[in-house]
Design a protein around this motif. Sequence first.
Motif, PDB file in Angstrom:
ATOM      1  N   UNK A 101     -11.133   1.883  -9.972  1.00 46.21           N
ATOM      2  CA  UNK A 101     -11.732   3.215  -9.987  1.00 46.21           C
ATOM      3  C   UNK A 101     -10.668   4.308 -10.088  1.00 46.21           C
ATOM      4  N   UNK A 102      -9.465   4.026  -9.595  1.00 48.22           N
ATOM      5  CA  UNK A 102      -8.406   5.037  -9.619  1.00 48.22           C
ATOM      6  C   UNK A 102      -7.636   5.057 -10.933  1.00 48.22           C
ATOM      7  N   UNK A 103      -7.894   4.085 -11.826  1.00 48.21           N
ATOM      8  CA  UNK A 103      -7.168   4.029 -13.093  1.00 48.21           C
ATOM      9  C   UNK A 103      -7.639   5.147 -14.010  1.00 48.21           C
ATOM     10  N   UNK A 104      -6.700   5.869 -14.626  1.00 49.54           N
ATOM     11  CA  UNK A 104      -7.056   6.986 -15.490  1.00 49.54           C
ATOM     12  C   UNK A 104      -7.193   6.516 -16.935  1.00 49.54           C
ATOM     13  N   UNK A 105      -7.912   7.310 -17.733  1.00 49.56           N
ATOM     14  CA  UNK A 105      -8.131   6.950 -19.131  1.00 49.56           C
ATOM     15  C   UNK A 105      -6.814   6.824 -19.882  1.00 49.56           C
ATOM     16  N   UNK A 106      -5.847   7.664 -19.538  1.00 51.33           N
ATOM     17  CA  UNK A 106      -4.502   7.567 -20.123  1.00 51.33           C
ATOM     18  C   UNK A 106      -3.484   7.700 -18.993  1.00 51.33           C
ATOM     19  N   UNK A 107      -2.551   6.768 -18.932  1.00 55.24           N
ATOM     20  CA  UNK A 107      -1.472   6.827 -17.952  1.00 55.24           C
ATOM     21  C   UNK A 107      -0.165   6.741 -18.717  1.00 55.24           C
ATOM     22  N   UNK A 108       0.799   7.579 -18.378  1.00 53.57           N
ATOM     23  CA  UNK A 108       2.079   7.595 -19.068  1.00 53.57           C
ATOM     24  C   UNK A 108       3.174   7.175 -18.089  1.00 53.57           C
ATOM     25  N   UNK A 109       4.013   6.228 -18.494  1.00 56.75           N
ATOM     26  CA  UNK A 109       5.085   5.752 -17.618  1.00 56.75           C
ATOM     27  C   UNK A 109       6.396   5.671 -18.389  1.00 56.75           C
ATOM     28  N   UNK A 110       7.498   5.835 -17.651  1.00 54.82           N
ATOM     29  CA  UNK A 110       8.824   5.649 -18.220  1.00 54.82           C
ATOM     30  C   UNK A 110       9.161   4.171 -18.279  1.00 54.82           C
ATOM     31  N   UNK A 111       9.808   3.764 -19.359  1.00 60.67           N
ATOM     32  CA  UNK A 111      10.370   2.412 -19.423  1.00 60.67           C
ATOM     33  C   UNK A 111      11.843   2.542 -19.783  1.00 60.67           C
ATOM     34  N   UNK A 112      12.698   1.916 -19.009  1.00 58.68           N
ATOM     35  CA  UNK A 112      14.147   1.993 -19.221  1.00 58.68           C
ATOM     36  C   UNK A 112      14.714   0.614 -19.537  1.00 58.68           C
ATOM     37  N   UNK A 113      15.556   0.567 -20.556  1.00 59.92           N
ATOM     38  CA  UNK A 113      16.300  -0.645 -20.881  1.00 59.92           C
ATOM     39  C   UNK A 113      17.724  -0.218 -21.205  1.00 59.92           C
ATOM     40  N   UNK A 114      18.661  -0.558 -20.335  1.00 62.24           N
ATOM     41  CA  UNK A 114      20.027  -0.083 -20.512  1.00 62.24           C
ATOM     42  C   UNK A 114      20.075   1.430 -20.378  1.00 62.24           C
ATOM     43  N   UNK A 115      20.644   2.102 -21.387  1.00 65.21           N
ATOM     44  CA  UNK A 115      20.729   3.560 -21.367  1.00 65.21           C
ATOM     45  C   UNK A 115      19.536   4.234 -22.046  1.00 65.21           C
ATOM     46  N   UNK A 116      18.632   3.449 -22.602  1.00 65.14           N
ATOM     47  CA  UNK A 116      17.523   4.010 -23.365  1.00 65.14           C
ATOM     48  C   UNK A 116      16.260   4.101 -22.520  1.00 65.14           C
ATOM     49  N   UNK A 117      15.564   5.235 -22.643  1.00 65.66           N
ATOM     50  CA  UNK A 117      14.315   5.458 -21.931  1.00 65.66           C
ATOM     51  C   UNK A 117      13.255   5.876 -22.942  1.00 65.66           C
ATOM     52  N   UNK A 118      12.081   5.260 -22.873  1.00 63.16           N
ATOM     53  CA  UNK A 118      10.966   5.657 -23.717  1.00 63.16           C
ATOM     54  C   UNK A 118       9.731   5.843 -22.838  1.00 63.16           C
ATOM     55  N   UNK A 119       8.746   6.548 -23.381  1.00 59.20           N
ATOM     56  CA  UNK A 119       7.463   6.686 -22.713  1.00 59.20           C
ATOM     57  C   UNK A 119       6.499   5.654 -23.280  1.00 59.20           C
ATOM     58  N   UNK A 120       5.749   5.026 -22.395  1.00 61.57           N
ATOM     59  CA  UNK A 120       4.695   4.111 -22.810  1.00 61.57           C
ATOM     60  C   UNK A 120       3.374   4.640 -22.255  1.00 61.57           C
ATOM     61  N   UNK A 121       2.416   4.853 -23.139  1.00 57.53           N
ATOM     62  CA  UNK A 121       1.086   5.288 -22.730  1.00 57.53           C
ATOM     63  C   UNK A 121       0.203   4.059 -22.536  1.00 57.53           C
ATOM     64  N   UNK A 122      -0.518   4.024 -21.437  1.00 66.43           N
ATOM     65  CA  UNK A 122      -1.478   2.956 -21.180  1.00 66.43           C
ATOM     66  C   UNK A 122      -2.873   3.556 -21.310  1.00 66.43           C
ATOM     67  N   UNK A 123      -3.650   3.027 -22.276  1.00 65.89           N
ATOM     68  CA  UNK A 123      -4.968   3.574 -22.585  1.00 65.89           C
ATOM     69  C   UNK A 123      -6.035   2.487 -22.465  1.00 65.89           C
ATOM     70  N   UNK A 124      -7.205   2.885 -22.009  1.00 69.81           N
ATOM     71  CA  UNK A 124      -8.349   1.975 -22.016  1.00 69.81           C
ATOM     72  C   UNK A 124      -8.739   1.687 -23.462  1.00 69.81           C
ATOM     73  N   UNK A 125      -8.947   0.405 -23.794  1.00 65.31           N
ATOM     74  CA  UNK A 125      -9.382   0.039 -25.146  1.00 65.31           C
ATOM     75  C   UNK A 125     -10.752  -0.623 -25.121  1.00 65.31           C
ATOM     76  N   UNK A 126     -11.470  -0.460 -24.003  1.00 61.12           N
ATOM     77  CA  UNK A 126     -12.808  -1.015 -23.917  1.00 61.12           C
ATOM     78  C   UNK A 126     -12.837  -2.407 -23.311  1.00 61.12           C
ATOM     79  N   UNK A 127     -14.019  -2.829 -22.910  1.00 62.63           N
ATOM     80  CA  UNK A 127     -14.226  -4.159 -22.320  1.00 62.63           C
ATOM     81  C   UNK A 127     -13.337  -4.380 -21.105  1.00 62.63           C
ATOM     82  N   UNK A 128     -13.011  -3.294 -20.399  1.00 59.83           N
ATOM     83  CA  UNK A 128     -12.195  -3.411 -19.195  1.00 59.83           C
ATOM     84  C   UNK A 128     -10.743  -3.737 -19.455  1.00 59.83           C
TER      85      UNK A 128
END
Length: 279
Positions: A4-31
Amino acid sequence: ILTESWQAVRVENFRSGDNVILIEFRSIGLGMVGAFSLGVDGALYDDVFISEACSFAREKWAVLYQIETLDVPLSFGNPKEPYKHFLEPWTRTLDLTKTEEILLSEMREKWRYNIRLAEKRWVTIEWVPPTKANIDIWMDLLSDTTSRDGFSQNSRSYYEIFLKVLASQGAWGLLFASLEGKVIAAGIFVYSGDMAIYYYGASSSVQSDRKNMAPYLLQWEAIREGKRRWCQKYDFLGIASPDEKNSPLRGVTEFKEKFGGEIVKLGPKYLFPLSWKYR
């Protein structure tokens, strides 16, 4: 599994070595949840980076990881039909290594005039923090714009998260154009590495506001900010295909075109299934 607390879009940082990117987590249906990195520099990715990013996404219950690069193909993996197209395949970029004088000279004369007119009428430009009050203003302008132009928009929570992440990284975000204390145009701009990116724009539909040409001065200030940050390119992020004459993007395409620059085709889209459930 979505709670119930999960949002339709959640954005998180992902780091590998010196590089950082944003990853969006989105609902794609069917839970189920999909993970997406949009508008990234493909040069950042190698087999180790991909493997770690996929593991990170899988830990967050994602059943797929989709990557949409700007202009550099990945050195690992093969392009696949994406779950959904988020970025338009064509964009327009400015070369920020040029002087301000040259950039202005390469614009349409009418666009230079509009910038000067906004300055003459005392339109002010200001970077603002992602406070509730400022996001309220942004959402009101955005709703006005999408109703006028027939576009859809993301949820308020999406912009709240996006702007919060940008502010935390010093990549900025929300730029306001105001006249006599009233915000009449706004945009979300990202500065990352050598790239300045125009993500979203909004403006008032009131005719007395529109005649002050605030969106033109807003763009010019965002371009100048890119130069101050030593960015190499300014990306307008999304135009109609050069061969598509009746695109719903034709209006915004012409607006961006008259700032000058060149048309660029974005890199391919990649999809990495993370679970048998995605099939």
